[in-house]
Design a protein around this motif. Structure first.
Motif, mmCIF file in Angstrom:
data_model
loop_
_atom_site.group_PDB
_atom_site.id
_atom_site.type_symbol
_atom_site.label_atom_id
_atom_site.label_comp_id
_atom_site.label_asym_id
_atom_site.label_seq_id
_atom_site.Cartn_x
_atom_site.Cartn_y
_atom_site.Cartn_z
ATOM 1 N N GLU A 1 0.825 -1.210 0.000
ATOM 2 C CA GLU A 1 0.000 0.000 0.000
ATOM 3 C C GLU A 1 0.857 1.257 0.000
ATOM 4 O OE1 GLU A 1 -3.007 -0.095 3.023
ATOM 5 O OE2 GLU A 1 -3.753 -2.071 2.398
ATOM 6 N N LYS B 1 0.111 3.686 -3.148
ATOM 7 C CA LYS B 1 -0.762 4.822 -2.858
ATOM 8 C C LYS B 1 -0.435 6.025 -3.724
ATOM 9 C CE LYS B 1 -3.289 6.477 1.096
ATOM 10 N NZ LYS B 1 -3.448 6.377 2.550
ATOM 11 N N SER B 2 -1.482 6.643 -4.269
ATOM 12 C CA SER B 2 -1.321 7.775 -5.177
ATOM 13 C C SER B 2 -2.355 8.841 -4.869
ATOM 14 C CB SER B 2 -1.484 7.307 -6.627
ATOM 15 O OG SER B 2 -1.573 8.403 -7.506
ATOM 16 N N THR B 3 -2.022 10.088 -5.127
ATOM 17 C CA THR B 3 -2.975 11.187 -4.937
ATOM 18 C C THR B 3 -3.822 11.414 -6.182
ATOM 19 O OG1 THR B 3 -1.282 12.769 -5.654
ATOM 20 C CG2 THR B 3 -1.484 12.363 -3.280
ATOM 21 N N SER B 4 -3.527 10.689 -7.262
ATOM 22 C CA SER B 4 -4.245 10.891 -8.529
ATOM 23 C C SER B 4 -5.596 10.184 -8.559
ATOM 24 C CB SER B 4 -3.395 10.379 -9.690
ATOM 25 O OG SER B 4 -3.265 8.966 -9.621
ATOM 26 N N GLY B 5 -5.856 9.334 -7.573
ATOM 27 C CA GLY B 5 -7.115 8.591 -7.558
ATOM 28 C C GLY B 5 -6.980 7.174 -8.043
ATOM 29 N N ASN C 1 -4.433 3.962 -7.716
ATOM 30 C CA ASN C 1 -3.284 3.404 -7.011
ATOM 31 C C ASN C 1 -2.713 2.247 -7.823
ATOM 32 O OD1 ASN C 1 -3.830 4.979 -4.415
ATOM 33 N ND2 ASN C 1 -5.761 3.880 -4.729
#
Length: 522
Positions: free
Chosen positions: A342, A346-350, A352
């Motif tokens: 994870e 994990k990504s901030t773009s929506g 992953n």
């Protein structure tokens, strides 16, 4: 309701309203009317739970705007009834808030305005199974059901004497407290199950489960155990059983391959040889909007052998002479490995994503093959027992819900508490409410002089359809133009919106930041 207990009567909701009470829809408050810094809370459908005010919404408007719109301000002990699902017709008591509050048009407000009716009783009567069935039967709408405010006002409820209302509410409160406690304890089991499984996996992969010499386990990476790591096909899939089945993310469920929803595509022989799944392959989700799903795996076996797999999945083919795929699959479920996956995905773009290199770099300690099989057997056996306990808890939770419904049904058949012949019959209670209404001063309403009779709301809408503006109108504009009763106009507008062949639709005007009602062309 037939066969009412002695002293009870059937009564319409609107007949329980004394002069100081109300039964009315909430208000049509549009986006343009709202102000995040306003001092009036706009409660919404999300706030109305079954027997509980959820206090979830975060919408406001100014006091000045609320008064301009003629909003109905909520008072503690108002009964709020949801005119839309889910579920339709659920009711709760408004407990009061630190600031003034109003509610939206899809919530009906009931306030008896008299001590002769218990709001707690009314709320529970509306939430009772028989009443809910009546509400559903009167609902309209094809895509999303809704019950009109008029139908709710005319909803019939069984009314006992006031003293019996209070006895029943007290008994229900006591029983509901017990069932709420049982639900809370049963709900905790799901959390305990997850914790116990993780504790078991931790012991398994540290050698404690088999009392093994952990120092003799071989430190390796996942990539060193693999003979082939490959991404799936980018071919567009469809439902065509005559073609080759392709496994997708929905087919990797709870650690197993689920073949309930298969899609298919056409491939040449070279692609089939390259991407066909073999027994023991590990299929891993590499990309998803939910980081919880990234890295979830399943072992290929049975009917899934020979199928292909889609691009959001990674196939890891292991050296079966060295490692058990089930051992690796369970290891990937452990807290330590999940945390590593994870963190990488994990990504901030929506979206992953974990790639094959990141998976192959994961490090583990590998026991001899025979011990791997023994560890897997112990994990599977323990998990099966845990899952049976969890299933029993879920069934018990369902039974508690059914028990609550059965208790409500008994309450509204007069079977929950003893009856008292000295109680004033509900029929006399209704007569007293009627007498209060008849003796109340008549409020004169200002009437506009017209050459003809005031048209009904439905007539008004039908006439306006001929000249409806192409850009649409706001409800407030309609209200000012109509000049009749606010509730009548709301019911007529919603009836037109929810008709099987609607003539109107609600559309959000982004430029004006408001909802408009537009005409649908035939």
């Amino acid at each position: 309701m037939s066969g009412l207990p002695k002293g009870w009567v059937d009564v319409k909701l609107e007949d329980l309203v004394a002069p100081e009470g109300i039964v009315t829809d909430g208000d049509w408050v549009e986006s343009k009317d709202q102000d995040p810094s306003g001092g009036v809370r706009l409660t919404q459908l999300a706030d109305v739970g079954e027997g509980v005010f959820r206090n979830r919404s975060d919408r406001y408007l100014t006091l000045e705007r609320a008064e301009q719109l003629g909003c109905t301000f909520l008072e503690p002990d108002d009964v709020l009834i949801a005119r839309m699902p889910d579920p339709l017709g659920r009711a709760c008591i408004f407990p009061g808030l630190p600031q003034p509050a109003v509610t939206v048009v899809d919530v009906l407000i009931f306030r008896s305005g008299t001590d002769l009716v218990s709001p707690q009783w009314v709320m529970r009567a509306i939430n009772a199974p028989e009443t809910r069935q009546k509400i559903t039967a009167q609902a309209s709408g094809t895509t999303r059901q809704r019950i009109s405010g008029g139908n709710l006002k005319r909803l019939e409820l069984p009314l006992p004497p006031l003293a019996e209302q209070k006895r029943i509410v007290t008994k229900l409160d006591a029983l509901n407290a017990k069932s709420a406690g049982a639900r809370a304890e049963l709900a905790r089991i799901e959390t305990l199950v997850s914790r116990y499984k993780q504790a078991l996996l931790s012991k398994a992969f540290s050698g404690e489960l088999t009392a093994s010499n952990f120092s003799g386990w071989l430190p390796v990476t996942l990539g060193e155990l693999a003979v082939d790591v490959r991404y799936g096909t980018a071919e567009k899939c469809t439902y065509a059983p005559e073609l080759t089945p392709v496994l997708r993310i929905p087919n990797v469920v709870n650690g197993r391959i689920d073949l309930a929803d298969l899609k298919h595509a056409e491939f040449n022989q070279k692609e089939l040889q390259k991407l066909a799944l073999a027994k023991g392959d590990l299929l891993v989700i590499r990309s998803n909007g939910s980081v919880d799903l990234v890295g979830r795996s399943a072992v290929v076996e049975g009917a899934a052998i020979g199928m292909l797999f889609a691009g959001y999945l990674i196939r890891i083919r292991l050296d079966l002479k060295t490692v058990s795929p089930s051992f690796v699959h369970r290891w990937m479920q452990s807290t330590e490995v999940r945390s590593a996956i994870e963190a990488a995905a994990k990504s901030t773009s929506g979206v992953n994503n974990v790639n094959s290199q990141q998976l192959q770099s994961l490090q583990l300690r590998l026991p001899p093959l025979q011990e791997q099989h023994a560890i897997v057997r112990r994990i599977e056996s323990a998990f099966a027992k845990i899952d049976r306990l969890a299933a029993d808890a879920r069934r018990a939770l369902e039974l508690v819900g059914k028990l609550d419904e059965a208790i409500l049904a008994k309450a509204f058949h007069g079977e929950l508490v003893p009856q008292d012949e000295n109680d004033e019959p509900a029929s006399l209670l209704l007569e007293r409410i009627l007498a209060e209404r008849e003796s109340a001063p008549k409020v004169k309403t200002k009437r506009t002089k017209r050459g003809t009779a005031m048209p009904t709301a439905a007539d008004f809408l039908n006439a306006k359809l001929e000249s409806w503006p192409a850009e649409g109108v706001s409800f407030e504009d309609l209200k000012h133009e109509f000049g009749g009763k606010y509730d009548d106009l709301k019911d007529a507008v919603f009836a037109s919106l929810l008709n099987e062949h609607p003539r109107l639709q609600q559309v959000f005007d982004e430029k004006a930041s408001m909802m408009r009602i537009r005409k649908l062309e035939k």
